[in-house]
Design an enzyme around this catalytic site. Sequence first.
Site: not given
Ligand code: COA
Length: 381
Positions: A263, A317
Amino acid sequence: MARAMEHDFIPGLAGVPVTRSAISHIDGHRGILKLRGYAIEELAEKSTYEEAAYLVLKGELPNKRQLERFEAELAACRAVEPAILDIMKLYPKAAHPMSALQTGVAAMGLFYPRRVDDEELNHEACCRLVAQLPTLVAAFHNIRQGKEPVAPRPELTHAANFLYMLNGEAPEPLVERTFDVSLILHIEHTINASTFTAMVTSSTLADPYGTVAAAVASLGGPLHGGANERVLQMLSEIRSPENAEAAIDRKIAEKEVIFGMGHREYKTMDPRAPILKGLIKPLIDRFGSTPLYDVAVEVERVAVNRLGERGIWPNVDFYSGIVYDRMGIPTDLFTPVFAVSRIAGWMAHWSEQLAHNRLFRPTQIYEGHDSREYVPIDLRG
Ligand code: COA
């Protein structure tokens, strides 16, 4: 005018405040969510969706008289325009219900005032949207099965009425309360992508229906509300708890997203996730077990073990899909159900922003060509 410098650029606006707001607050390191100062745990335990919606929209918990009036107001505007139901009958039956919902909400703009400068009309728009989103979702679900939409029943609660319109029969108390709690848990969550979408759209003084249509589109993406659907697909693919460890390790090694985990704001457990997890056991006792739950528990254990120290924990979720699945709600309705709840949060931000609106118009760091000489088409290589 001050211009953004290169070092000001923050991808995804992570941590950048875009408004002042009094609606909700997250402490992402301690796993705390409060709506208007009330802990989400207490609201989930003691409130109804209608009460929580009043709180989010108006700023205070209602007294008995205010709540009854609000409930009656919502119940009175549940029915959607018959012409919108007719339009829905022309949608492809295989359409995703989020696309159907987005189109249905946009169509509401054909029938109701589009102005946003009248407090009374704005209040009516809020009530109409909170009341009619469930009707739109249930109507399309019936229509795609070749059935007629089920008319809402004003004497049922918001939660019970939605399930009644969806299934043609009123839910038993356990299912009604479980659904009510799920709705409360999803109602509002600071400046998430769909809320920000609504804010950007309405900052042009766009009409409320177009604003919500934009927010619905934003919610549908798998990185946001669409994740609940993906979680169930992922758990079904993993199939059994014994496969979870290898599946999660492979996903991590291949840098695949594990849906329902991670998140932007929470760097620990999302406080809504354990509440949703706690709703599953009574449903299993009532309707029988599901392998998905055991798979989810094992996926959570392995993922937290591998990724927890990087701040990646279950989010809202992760368990919501299993709750809905046990209640008999089809997988492709999980995200529309999220919208059915979140509409109150969207409208609260809409109202809050209209009181001191300023057009959202950020800037960019230009990385393209400087001046170029225009070459006539015949002379281009
Ligand atoms: N699975 C695997 N790796 C994850 C992850 C996940 N669900 N969430 C974050 N990461 C990792 C990323 O790959 C990234 O790794 P890196 O630094 O080696 O590149 C790091 O953690 C940072 O992730 P990032 O996507 O940049 O963080 P964010 O704050 O932009 O992302 C989300 C937030 C929600 C988009 C992300 O956690 C995600 O995609 N989650 C899955 C989708 C989901 O459940 N969404 C509902 C949210 S309520």
